[in-house]
Enzyme design. Structure first.
Site, PDB file in Angstrom:
ATOM      1  N   LYS A 239      41.344  32.777  48.820  1.00  0.00           N
ATOM      2  CA  LYS A 239      40.860  34.041  49.404  1.00  0.00           C
ATOM      3  C   LYS A 239      40.837  33.959  50.938  1.00  0.00           C
ATOM      4  CE  LYS A 239      37.585  35.444  45.753  1.00  0.00           C
ATOM      5  NZ  LYS A 239      36.169  35.799  45.509  1.00  0.00           N
TER       6      LYS A 239
ATOM      7  N   ASP B 128      34.061  40.094  45.818  1.00  0.00           N
ATOM      8  CA  ASP B 128      34.128  39.710  44.413  1.00  0.00           C
ATOM      9  C   ASP B 128      35.320  40.449  43.824  1.00  0.00           C
ATOM     10  OD1 ASP B 128      32.789  37.961  42.599  1.00  0.00           O
ATOM     11  OD2 ASP B 128      32.227  39.686  41.401  1.00  0.00           O
TER      12      ASP B 128
ATOM     13  N   LYS C  26      52.757  38.966  48.423  1.00  0.00           N
ATOM     14  CA  LYS C  26      51.571  39.344  47.631  1.00  0.00           C
ATOM     15  C   LYS C  26      50.717  40.342  48.411  1.00  0.00           C
ATOM     16  CE  LYS C  26      47.405  37.628  45.328  1.00  0.00           C
ATOM     17  NZ  LYS C  26      46.557  36.506  44.932  1.00  0.00           N
TER      18      LYS C  26
ATOM     19  N   ARG D  16      43.210  42.640  47.423  1.00  0.00           N
ATOM     20  CA  ARG D  16      42.434  42.019  48.503  1.00  0.00           C
ATOM     21  C   ARG D  16      42.884  42.546  49.864  1.00  0.00           C
ATOM     22  NH1 ARG D  16      42.826  37.518  46.509  1.00  0.00           N
ATOM     23  NH2 ARG D  16      40.775  37.700  45.526  1.00  0.00           N
TER      24      ARG D  16
HETATM   25  P1  ITT Z   1      33.830  32.996  45.594  1.00  0.00           P
HETATM   26  O1  ITT Z   1      32.847  33.585  44.636  1.00  0.00           O
HETATM   27  O2  ITT Z   1      33.361  31.738  46.248  1.00  0.00           O
HETATM   28  O3  ITT Z   1      34.336  33.999  46.584  1.00  0.00           O
HETATM   29  P2  ITT Z   1      35.482  32.722  43.193  1.00  0.00           P
HETATM   30  O4  ITT Z   1      36.791  32.026  42.932  1.00  0.00           O
HETATM   31  O5  ITT Z   1      34.297  32.370  42.342  1.00  0.00           O
HETATM   32  O6  ITT Z   1      35.149  32.550  44.757  1.00  0.00           O
HETATM   33  P3  ITT Z   1      35.406  35.433  42.159  1.00  0.00           P
HETATM   34  O7  ITT Z   1      34.042  35.299  41.604  1.00  0.00           O
HETATM   35  O8  ITT Z   1      35.748  36.682  42.902  1.00  0.00           O
HETATM   36  O9  ITT Z   1      35.769  34.250  43.169  1.00  0.00           O
HETATM   37  O10 ITT Z   1      36.407  35.089  40.994  1.00  0.00           O
HETATM   38  C1  ITT Z   1      37.265  35.912  40.491  1.00  0.00           C
HETATM   39  C2  ITT Z   1      38.277  35.164  39.671  1.00  0.00           C
HETATM   40  O11 ITT Z   1      39.286  36.125  39.446  1.00  0.00           O
HETATM   41  C3  ITT Z   1      38.956  33.973  40.366  1.00  0.00           C
HETATM   42  O12 ITT Z   1      38.372  32.750  40.015  1.00  0.00           O
HETATM   43  C4  ITT Z   1      40.368  34.074  39.834  1.00  0.00           C
HETATM   44  O13 ITT Z   1      40.451  33.464  38.573  1.00  0.00           O
HETATM   45  C5  ITT Z   1      40.529  35.566  39.662  1.00  0.00           C
HETATM   46  N1  ITT Z   1      41.145  36.174  40.854  1.00  0.00           N
HETATM   47  C6  ITT Z   1      40.524  36.743  41.919  1.00  0.00           C
HETATM   48  N2  ITT Z   1      41.412  37.186  42.804  1.00  0.00           N
HETATM   49  C7  ITT Z   1      42.632  36.902  42.300  1.00  0.00           C
HETATM   50  C8  ITT Z   1      43.948  37.081  42.748  1.00  0.00           C
HETATM   51  O14 ITT Z   1      44.212  37.636  43.926  1.00  0.00           O
HETATM   52  N3  ITT Z   1      44.948  36.665  41.971  1.00  0.00           N
HETATM   53  C9  ITT Z   1      44.712  36.086  40.773  1.00  0.00           C
HETATM   54  N4  ITT Z   1      43.484  35.857  40.280  1.00  0.00           N
HETATM   55  C10 ITT Z   1      42.452  36.263  41.033  1.00  0.00           C
END
Ligand code: ITT
Length: 193
Positions: free
Chosen positions: A13, A69, A172, A178
């Site tokens: 991210k 999120d 992407k 995002r």
């Molecule tokens: P933070 O909470 O520390 O920001 P995290 O990885 O736990 O990081 P999220 O709770 O937003 O983040 O998790 C969402 C999940 O969704 C993440 O672990 C990925 O599996 C998926 N995800 C999020 N954005 C994505 C993307 O751009 N492409 C593919 N999968 C994504």
């Protein structure tokens, strides 16, 4: 130059958002701020989890900060995994296990429509602002590509024939949820400058 803390522990991210923001603002990561905590995500909406992350970091630093999120919302699964995307297959946040479970749950389904939704929570001078970005697409039958993270190997955005995992970060960012949410954040910050 305005400084903002990005309240995330997810390096992918950070890389994607920094690429969009460029040199316009000084983005400090939690690691750079010396904060080493697993930020809680206990809620059942993306908005509430984003707020939890930004307020947790704001209460520690008292500095302007944002979090995001993101969830993958699959139509045939009534919007799942959604807010549970990171822990779909269990608490280990294992990307491959999450993909395997998703493909399993979609076996024999013809409706493969899905979307990524990102919610950014910005806390600035103690006030909160939200920005949302959505990317529509579909889940393919077999994963392909090894770039990106999470569900990228099984998601093809509308308007492309490649999965996110087959794209460079710049490609992407042409389509991504995002990037769209970050554009709105940047627009807001430019207006109040
Ligand atoms: P933070 O909470 O520390 O920001 P995290 O990885 O736990 O990081 P999220 O709770 O937003 O983040 O998790 C969402 C999940 O969704 C993440 O672990 C990925 O599996 C998926 N995800 C999020 N954005 C994505 C993307 O751009 N492409 C593919 N999968 C994504």
């Amino acid at each position: 130059m305005r400084t903002l803390i990005f309240a995330t522990n997810n390096q992918h991210k950070i890389d994607e958002i920094k690429k969009v923001i460029g040199e316009q603002f000084n983005i400090i990561t939690l690691q750079e701020a010396g904060i080493n905590i697993d930020i809680p995500e206990p809620h059942d909406t993306l908005e509430a989890n984003a707020t939890e992350k930004s307020t947790t970091i704001y209460s520690i630093t008292k500095l302007d900060c944002f979090s995001e999120d993101t969830g993958l919302e699959v139509e045939a699964l009534n919007g799942e995994p959604g807010v549970r995307s990171a822990r779909y297959a269990g608490d280990g946040k294992n990307f491959q296990a999450n993909i395997d479970l998703l493909l399993n749950n979609l076996e024999n389904r013809t409706n493969r429509k899905a979307r990524f939704r990102t919610v950014i929570s910005l806390l600035m001078d103690g006030k909160e602002f939200f920005f949302e970005g959505i990317c529509e697409g579909e889940i393919i039958q077999q994963q392909s590509g090894n770039k990106g993270f999470g569900y990228d190997p099984v998601f093809i955005p509308l308007g492309s024939s490649k999965t996110f995992a087959e794209m460079s970060m710049d490609e992407k960012n042409v389509f991504s949820h995002r990037r769209k949410a970050t554009d709105l954040l940047l627009q807001f910050l430019a207006e109040i400058k």
